[in-house]
Scaffold this motif. Structure first.
Motif, short mmCIF file in Angstrom:
data_model
loop_
_atom_site.label_atom_id
_atom_site.label_comp_id
_atom_site.label_asym_id
_atom_site.label_seq_id
_atom_site.Cartn_x
_atom_site.Cartn_y
_atom_site.Cartn_z
N UNK A 406 0.82 -1.21 0.00
CA UNK A 406 0.00 0.00 0.00
C UNK A 406 0.86 1.26 0.00
N UNK A 407 1.91 1.28 0.82
CA UNK A 407 2.79 2.44 0.89
C UNK A 407 3.49 2.70 -0.45
N UNK A 408 4.05 1.64 -1.02
CA UNK A 408 4.79 1.79 -2.27
C UNK A 408 3.86 2.20 -3.41
N UNK A 409 2.68 1.60 -3.44
CA UNK A 409 1.71 1.96 -4.47
C UNK A 409 1.32 3.43 -4.36
N UNK A 410 1.21 3.92 -3.13
CA UNK A 410 0.85 5.32 -2.93
C UNK A 410 1.92 6.24 -3.54
N UNK A 411 3.18 5.89 -3.34
CA UNK A 411 4.27 6.69 -3.91
C UNK A 411 4.27 6.60 -5.43
N UNK A 412 4.15 5.38 -5.97
CA UNK A 412 4.14 5.21 -7.42
C UNK A 412 2.98 5.96 -8.06
N UNK A 413 1.87 5.98 -7.37
CA UNK A 413 0.68 6.63 -7.91
C UNK A 413 0.77 8.15 -7.82
N UNK A 414 1.08 8.66 -6.62
CA UNK A 414 1.07 10.11 -6.43
C UNK A 414 2.26 10.80 -7.07
N UNK A 415 3.43 10.15 -7.05
CA UNK A 415 4.64 10.79 -7.58
C UNK A 415 4.83 10.55 -9.07
N UNK A 416 4.37 9.39 -9.56
CA UNK A 416 4.67 9.02 -10.93
C UNK A 416 3.43 8.71 -11.77
N UNK A 417 2.27 8.74 -11.18
CA UNK A 417 1.04 8.50 -11.94
C UNK A 417 0.85 7.07 -12.39
N UNK A 418 1.57 6.12 -11.79
CA UNK A 418 1.45 4.71 -12.16
C UNK A 418 0.07 4.19 -11.75
N UNK A 419 -0.54 3.40 -12.61
CA UNK A 419 -1.85 2.84 -12.29
C UNK A 419 -1.98 1.44 -12.89
N UNK A 420 -2.92 0.69 -12.36
CA UNK A 420 -3.19 -0.66 -12.85
C UNK A 420 -4.19 -0.57 -13.99
N UNK A 421 -3.99 -1.39 -15.02
CA UNK A 421 -4.95 -1.42 -16.12
C UNK A 421 -6.31 -1.86 -15.59
N UNK A 422 -7.37 -1.44 -16.29
CA UNK A 422 -8.71 -1.83 -15.87
C UNK A 422 -9.43 -2.50 -17.02
N UNK A 423 -10.21 -1.75 -17.76
CA UNK A 423 -10.95 -2.25 -18.91
C UNK A 423 -10.39 -1.56 -20.16
N UNK A 424 -10.15 -2.30 -21.25
CA UNK A 424 -9.53 -1.68 -22.42
C UNK A 424 -10.29 -0.45 -22.93
N UNK A 425 -11.60 -0.55 -22.99
CA UNK A 425 -12.38 0.56 -23.50
C UNK A 425 -12.28 1.78 -22.59
N UNK A 426 -12.37 1.52 -21.29
CA UNK A 426 -12.30 2.62 -20.32
C UNK A 426 -10.93 3.27 -20.34
N UNK A 427 -9.87 2.45 -20.35
CA UNK A 427 -8.52 2.99 -20.34
C UNK A 427 -8.24 3.80 -21.61
N UNK A 428 -8.67 3.28 -22.75
CA UNK A 428 -8.43 4.01 -24.00
C UNK A 428 -9.17 5.34 -24.00
N UNK A 429 -10.38 5.35 -23.53
CA UNK A 429 -11.15 6.59 -23.47
C UNK A 429 -10.43 7.62 -22.61
N UNK A 430 -9.91 7.18 -21.46
CA UNK A 430 -9.19 8.11 -20.58
C UNK A 430 -7.94 8.65 -21.24
N UNK A 431 -7.19 7.78 -21.92
CA UNK A 431 -5.93 8.19 -22.54
C UNK A 431 -6.19 9.19 -23.67
N UNK A 432 -7.15 8.89 -24.52
CA UNK A 432 -7.42 9.76 -25.67
C UNK A 432 -8.02 11.08 -25.26
N UNK A 433 -8.56 11.14 -24.03
CA UNK A 433 -9.14 12.40 -23.54
C UNK A 433 -8.08 13.34 -22.99
N UNK A 434 -6.83 12.86 -22.86
CA UNK A 434 -5.76 13.69 -22.29
C UNK A 434 -5.42 14.87 -23.20
#
Length: 434
Positions: A406-434
């Protein structure tokens, strides 16, 4: 950097806190232990690349010095500072960039820079040897020793990119590639009556159906399997010569590999124009270390639904999830570009840097998204290399590395924006909206 807490194994409370039954830091600290595990993974990855570079007479005292220090830091009761381990991981990532560049330069000096090539995936009539793993040096020596014998040589898994090197594909008996990612080998090797050579990691204990025709070399070893020393492949040639011939068969697909830095960046001006015209919207890096799980079908589904104004770079054995897809071109620019082995992540980095320069943007501003699968030793090393370079918002999947809590994930997420994949359609929609 947000504070990394340290927990006591014995009472699961913050070490040294009011609820902790252990006075102070007891030396059994999950966050530190996990960060030590992470550093060991990275060191193993760096060591693998350095091993192959040394096969080609290349070394680097600075890398070797770092490996000694990094190993020392993981000893019991040496270092309890989690923040320092994060810094060490980033330094390890920078050192991994150095060793990948060393190995890439060694490969190019020995075999020439890769160029795109179509690779046959069927079989030619004749006796055969299948080579798997990562050691191009081992493949070269085998090709030399099988020249003129009538024995055909096939690559498997991470050896596929060997076909892109002019100094290796000059051998006419390097005829094609069989199979896909590393985990298909037990079924594949049982199917073909060929001698088999494992040259590095990613070999599995053999089935009895082919144990007597399996060989290892280098640091690789398997129980009951003959080990080849000093690249003397005489026993392999002898065993292959006693096997029945493979029949002629056409492959179900043609694979294209061998996109080196020069072949891609030669298109930089055209790519810049297409980006400015809105014909290329985004680049995706999809690859990594594949694993035999249905959840990794995510990556194929993701790529299949990409808009036609996107380009996909792929590498490592994860490419086998997508490298048979016909994505077409954008005005002569292939939409699917296979850069090679996991070590060729350095090529991906150099291409990204070159494209950023051509587009007049900073590296972190490049319209590039990364989706990386699994996380074994080399992949962990590459992951920290990407973070050290400043890449952010990397998506990992289908599961996070085992050393993440939990601690390490918090650092990876807050400092580097690392995230776990979820659903292909949802992830693609989020990426293309950037």
């Amino acid at each position: 950097m947000p504070e990394l807490r340290m927990f006591c194994y014995q009472c699961s409370q913050t070490a040294g806190g009011g609820g902790c039954t252990v006075s102070g830091v007891c030396g059994k600290v999950p966050t530190v232990a996990r960060l030590q595990d992470n550093l060991l993974f990275v060191v193993k990855g760096i060591s693998a690349y350095l091993h192959h570079a040394r096969e080609l007479a290349r070394s680097d005292p600075e890398i070797e010095h770092f490996l000694a220090d990094a190993f020392y830091c993981t000893l019991t009761n040496v270092n309890f500072d989690p923040a320092r381990f994060v810094s060490l991981s980033l330094e390890a990532g920078r050192m991994n960039l150095r060793v990948m560049r060393l190995l890439k330069e060694a490969h190019i000096a020995a075999y020439g820079e890769p160029t795109p090539v179509e690779v046959f995936t069927g079989t030619r009539k004749g006796r055969a040897v299948i080579v798997t793993g990562h050691s191009l040096k081992a493949l070269e020596e085998l090709l030399k020793q099988t020249e003129g014998t009538g024995i055909n040589v096939y690559t498997h898994s991470e050896m596929l990119p060997a076909h892109g090197y002019p100094g290796l594909r000059k051998y006419p008996h390097l005829v094609g590639n069989l199979g896909g990612a590393w985990f298909d080998q037990r079924e594949l090797f049982s199917r073909y009556a060929a001698a088999i050579v494992g040259t590095s990691n990613c070999v599995l204990p053999p089935r009895e159906t082919y144990r007597d025709r399996m060989f290892t070399t280098g640091v690789t070893g398997l129980p009951g399997v003959t080990h080849i020393r000093d690249f003397d492949f005489g026993p392999v040639v002898e065993r292959a010569s006693r096997l029945s011939e493979l029949e002629q068969s056409s492959g179900s697909r043609t694979l294209v590999t061998g996109f080196g830095k020069s072949s891609v960046l030669a298109l930089a001006d055209r790519i810049r124009t297409l980006v400015q015209q809105g014909r290329i919207r985004r680049f995706f890096l999809v690859g990594g270390c594949d694993s035999p799980t249905r959840r990794n079908e995510y990556f194929r589904r993701f790529v299949q639904q990409l808009p036609e104004d996107t380009i996909v770079l792929t590498l490592a054995c994860g490419k086998y999830r997508i490298n048979d897809l016909d994505l077409g071109e954008i005005e002569g620019i292939p939409r699917l570009i296979d850069l090679g082995q996991c070590n060729d992540s350095i090529v991906a980095v150099e291409i990204a840097q070159g494209l950023a320069q051509a587009l007049g943007v900073q590296l972190e501003e490049l319209p590039l998204s990364m989706l990386l699968m699994w996380m074994e030793q080399k992949a962990v090393a590459i992951f920290w290399s990407l973070l050290a370079l400043g890449f952010r918002d990397i998506r990992l999947g289908p599961i996070l590395p085992a050393w993440v809590n939990e601690d390490i994930l918090r650092i990876l997420s807050t400092e580097y924006g690392v995230r776990l994949i979820s659903d292909p359609e949802k992830d693609l929609e989020e990426i293309l909206a950037q």
